[in-house]
Each structure stands twice: as C-alpha cells, then as structure tokens.
Motif scaffolding. Structure first.
Motif, mmCIF file in Angstrom:
data_model
loop_
_atom_site.group_PDB
_atom_site.id
_atom_site.type_symbol
_atom_site.label_atom_id
_atom_site.label_comp_id
_atom_site.label_asym_id
_atom_site.label_seq_id
_atom_site.Cartn_x
_atom_site.Cartn_y
_atom_site.Cartn_z
ATOM 1 N N CYS A 63 0.809 -1.220 0.000
ATOM 2 C CA CYS A 63 0.000 0.000 0.000
ATOM 3 C C CYS A 63 0.843 1.271 0.000
ATOM 4 O O CYS A 63 0.355 2.347 0.334
ATOM 5 C CB CYS A 63 -0.943 -0.003 1.195
ATOM 6 S SG CYS A 63 -2.207 -1.281 1.092
ATOM 7 N N VAL A 64 2.120 1.152 -0.315
ATOM 8 C CA VAL A 64 2.983 2.325 -0.453
ATOM 9 C C VAL A 64 3.660 2.282 -1.814
ATOM 10 O O VAL A 64 3.867 1.209 -2.383
ATOM 11 C CB VAL A 64 4.050 2.410 0.668
ATOM 12 C CG1 VAL A 64 3.395 2.620 2.020
ATOM 13 C CG2 VAL A 64 4.932 1.193 0.692
ATOM 14 N N GLY A 65 3.981 3.442 -2.342
ATOM 15 C CA GLY A 65 4.646 3.507 -3.640
ATOM 16 C C GLY A 65 5.253 4.873 -3.869
ATOM 17 O O GLY A 65 4.999 5.817 -3.110
ATOM 18 N N ALA A 66 6.054 4.958 -4.917
ATOM 19 C CA ALA A 66 6.697 6.233 -5.240
ATOM 20 C C ALA A 66 6.990 6.313 -6.731
ATOM 21 O O ALA A 66 7.334 5.307 -7.359
ATOM 22 C CB ALA A 66 7.988 6.390 -4.446
ATOM 23 N N ASP A 67 6.831 7.495 -7.276
ATOM 24 C CA ASP A 67 7.261 7.822 -8.634
ATOM 25 C C ASP A 67 8.392 8.826 -8.492
ATOM 26 O O ASP A 67 8.274 9.796 -7.740
ATOM 27 C CB ASP A 67 6.124 8.442 -9.453
ATOM 28 C CG ASP A 67 5.053 7.440 -9.818
ATOM 29 O OD1 ASP A 67 5.403 6.283 -10.113
ATOM 30 O OD2 ASP A 67 3.867 7.816 -9.801
ATOM 31 N N VAL A 68 9.476 8.599 -9.223
ATOM 32 C CA VAL A 68 10.652 9.458 -9.128
ATOM 33 C C VAL A 68 10.933 10.063 -10.495
ATOM 34 O O VAL A 68 10.866 9.370 -11.507
ATOM 35 C CB VAL A 68 11.881 8.657 -8.625
ATOM 36 C CG1 VAL A 68 13.112 9.545 -8.560
ATOM 37 C CG2 VAL A 68 11.593 8.036 -7.266
ATOM 38 N N LEU A 69 11.261 11.345 -10.503
ATOM 39 C CA LEU A 69 11.657 12.033 -11.727
ATOM 40 C C LEU A 69 13.007 12.688 -11.516
ATOM 41 O O LEU A 69 13.223 13.356 -10.497
ATOM 42 C CB LEU A 69 10.639 13.109 -12.108
ATOM 43 C CG LEU A 69 9.275 12.628 -12.584
ATOM 44 C CD1 LEU A 69 8.302 12.584 -11.438
ATOM 45 C CD2 LEU A 69 8.768 13.557 -13.653
ATOM 46 N N PHE A 70 13.913 12.480 -12.456
ATOM 47 C CA PHE A 70 15.175 13.206 -12.501
ATOM 48 C C PHE A 70 14.967 14.296 -13.537
ATOM 49 O O PHE A 70 14.898 14.009 -14.732
ATOM 50 C CB PHE A 70 16.337 12.305 -12.893
ATOM 51 C CG PHE A 70 16.694 11.235 -11.890
ATOM 52 C CD1 PHE A 70 16.335 11.343 -10.553
ATOM 53 C CD2 PHE A 70 17.418 10.132 -12.277
ATOM 54 C CE1 PHE A 70 16.673 10.364 -9.633
ATOM 55 C CE2 PHE A 70 17.771 9.145 -11.368
ATOM 56 C CZ PHE A 70 17.397 9.260 -10.043
ATOM 57 N N GLY A 71 14.836 15.540 -13.101
ATOM 58 C CA GLY A 71 14.457 16.611 -14.022
ATOM 59 C C GLY A 71 13.038 16.334 -14.491
ATOM 60 O O GLY A 71 12.135 16.144 -13.686
ATOM 61 N N ASP A 72 12.837 16.267 -15.815
ATOM 62 C CA ASP A 72 11.530 15.952 -16.387
ATOM 63 C C ASP A 72 11.406 14.485 -16.772
ATOM 64 O O ASP A 72 10.358 14.061 -17.250
ATOM 65 C CB ASP A 72 11.281 16.813 -17.637
ATOM 66 C CG ASP A 72 11.113 18.279 -17.296
ATOM 67 O OD1 ASP A 72 10.642 18.569 -16.176
ATOM 68 O OD2 ASP A 72 11.445 19.131 -18.140
ATOM 69 N N GLU A 73 12.459 13.714 -16.580
ATOM 70 C CA GLU A 73 12.476 12.312 -16.999
ATOM 71 C C GLU A 73 12.038 11.395 -15.861
ATOM 72 O O GLU A 73 12.636 11.388 -14.784
ATOM 73 C CB GLU A 73 13.891 11.920 -17.442
ATOM 74 C CG GLU A 73 14.022 10.483 -17.850
ATOM 75 C CD GLU A 73 15.480 10.095 -18.065
ATOM 76 O OE1 GLU A 73 15.747 8.888 -18.052
ATOM 77 O OE2 GLU A 73 16.337 10.992 -18.222
ATOM 78 N N ARG A 74 10.981 10.630 -16.118
ATOM 79 C CA ARG A 74 10.493 9.682 -15.120
ATOM 80 C C ARG A 74 11.430 8.488 -15.042
ATOM 81 O O ARG A 74 11.784 7.893 -16.059
ATOM 82 C CB ARG A 74 9.091 9.214 -15.482
ATOM 83 C CG ARG A 74 8.485 8.301 -14.436
ATOM 84 C CD ARG A 74 7.017 8.040 -14.744
ATOM 85 N NE ARG A 74 6.409 7.279 -13.692
ATOM 86 C CZ ARG A 74 5.996 6.035 -13.827
ATOM 87 N NH1 ARG A 74 6.093 5.420 -14.982
ATOM 88 N NH2 ARG A 74 5.456 5.391 -12.823
ATOM 89 N N VAL A 75 11.823 8.137 -13.829
ATOM 90 C CA VAL A 75 12.673 6.969 -13.614
ATOM 91 C C VAL A 75 11.774 5.734 -13.722
ATOM 92 O O VAL A 75 10.678 5.700 -13.164
ATOM 93 C CB VAL A 75 13.359 7.036 -12.225
ATOM 94 C CG1 VAL A 75 14.170 5.783 -11.952
ATOM 95 C CG2 VAL A 75 14.222 8.279 -12.130
ATOM 96 N N SER A 76 12.241 4.729 -14.428
ATOM 97 C CA SER A 76 11.477 3.493 -14.593
ATOM 98 C C SER A 76 11.104 2.912 -13.231
ATOM 99 O O SER A 76 11.952 2.871 -12.329
ATOM 100 C CB SER A 76 12.314 2.483 -15.376
ATOM 101 O OG SER A 76 11.696 1.217 -15.344
ATOM 102 N N PRO A 77 9.859 2.464 -13.067
ATOM 103 C CA PRO A 77 9.463 1.868 -11.787
ATOM 104 C C PRO A 77 10.353 0.694 -11.365
ATOM 105 O O PRO A 77 10.535 0.450 -10.171
ATOM 106 C CB PRO A 77 8.028 1.398 -12.031
ATOM 107 C CG PRO A 77 7.526 2.285 -13.124
ATOM 108 C CD PRO A 77 8.733 2.563 -13.991
ATOM 109 N N SER A 78 10.939 0.002 -12.335
ATOM 110 C CA SER A 78 11.822 -1.114 -11.988
ATOM 111 C C SER A 78 13.141 -0.632 -11.368
ATOM 112 O O SER A 78 13.857 -1.417 -10.750
ATOM 113 C CB SER A 78 12.110 -1.966 -13.219
ATOM 114 O OG SER A 78 12.804 -1.207 -14.189
ATOM 115 N N ALA A 79 13.451 0.658 -11.508
ATOM 116 C CA ALA A 79 14.675 1.224 -10.934
ATOM 117 C C ALA A 79 14.406 1.945 -9.615
ATOM 118 O O ALA A 79 15.300 2.553 -9.043
ATOM 119 C CB ALA A 79 15.326 2.175 -11.922
#
Length: 140
Positions: A63-79
């Motif tokens: 029930c927890v999660g995160a989306d990460v962006l380096f600048g405008d580029e979304r980091v792949s969920p697998s990373a």
C-alpha cells in the motif's frame, strides 16, 4: 408548487446533508513527517519519509509507492525501490532508493501511502554536486 413535492424535496436535501456529514467525520490519521534525503549527482537517490499512523491503522508494504523524476524524466518503476520499516505501531519509515544514478540537479518524488484511502505527497530534492576535492599533489 404542490405541498407534497416541497416536503419530498426538503427530505431529500436533509438526507443528502446527513450523509455528507457522516462521511466527512471519517478521518484518517496517516501523516507524513519531514523527509531526509541523500541526493548527489552521479550517485543513487535515497529518501526516507517518516510516516505517522493511528494505533489501529495498518499499512502493508503493497500500500505504499513512489514515482521518481530526474528533471523531467520519469525513472522506470523497476529502478525505484520502496521499502517500509519500523516496529512501532504508530511510526514507520518509508525508504525510497533508486538503482539509477541521479543525473539532474532537481529530483521530484511523488509518494503514495494507504490502501483504501491513500494520501500522496510531492517532495522536491536538489541534488548536491559530486565531491569536488582536488587530488593531492605530492611535493618533490
């Protein structure tokens, strides 16, 4: 206007008002604390976010999660690796790390916590430059 129609209309408004009042009294005690980050250009990201819960609340890892962006580029969920730790029933630690190296000075992390009712927070981290200590020169 027919008196029966007016009574039905008033009754319907009263029922809707009562339902909204009851629904709004339901509260969730899940809260986010102040995050601690380690973001350096050329290194992986590490972000720890304290979570506060009511003693009766449960927060499973799914029930927890995160989306990460380096600048405008979304980091792949697998990373992106999200883990939940802590033994206290009211305080937990949400840790977000990346297997990709930070390559932009601005890192944005969208954190989601909760199952049935979830909360989302956006954290913006400024990555530090890599250590710029000059190499030691031996004296002759």
């Amino acid at each position: 206007m027919h008196p029966m129609t007016y009574q039905l209309r008033v009754s319907a408004v009263a029922c809707v008002g009562a339902a909204l009042t009851l629904a709004s009294t339901t509260s969730f005690a899940l809260g986010f604390g102040r995050p601690v980050s380690h973001a350096v250009l050329g290194e992986s990201l590490s972000l720890t976010v304290p979570l506060r819960l009511e003693a009766s609340e449960e927060l499973p890892t799914e029930c927890v999660g995160a989306d990460v962006l380096f600048g405008d580029e979304r980091v792949s969920p697998s990373a992106v690796v999200v883990s939940l730790s802590g033994t206290s029933p009211t305080e937990r630690q949400l840790r977000i790390t990346t297997t990709r190296l930070v390559h932009e000075p601005v890192v944005t992390v969208h954190v989601k916590a909760g199952c049935a009712a979830s909360m989302t927070r956006k954290f913006v981290v400024l990555a530090d430059p890599p250590d710029m200590t000059p190499p030691q020169v031996a004296s002759l």
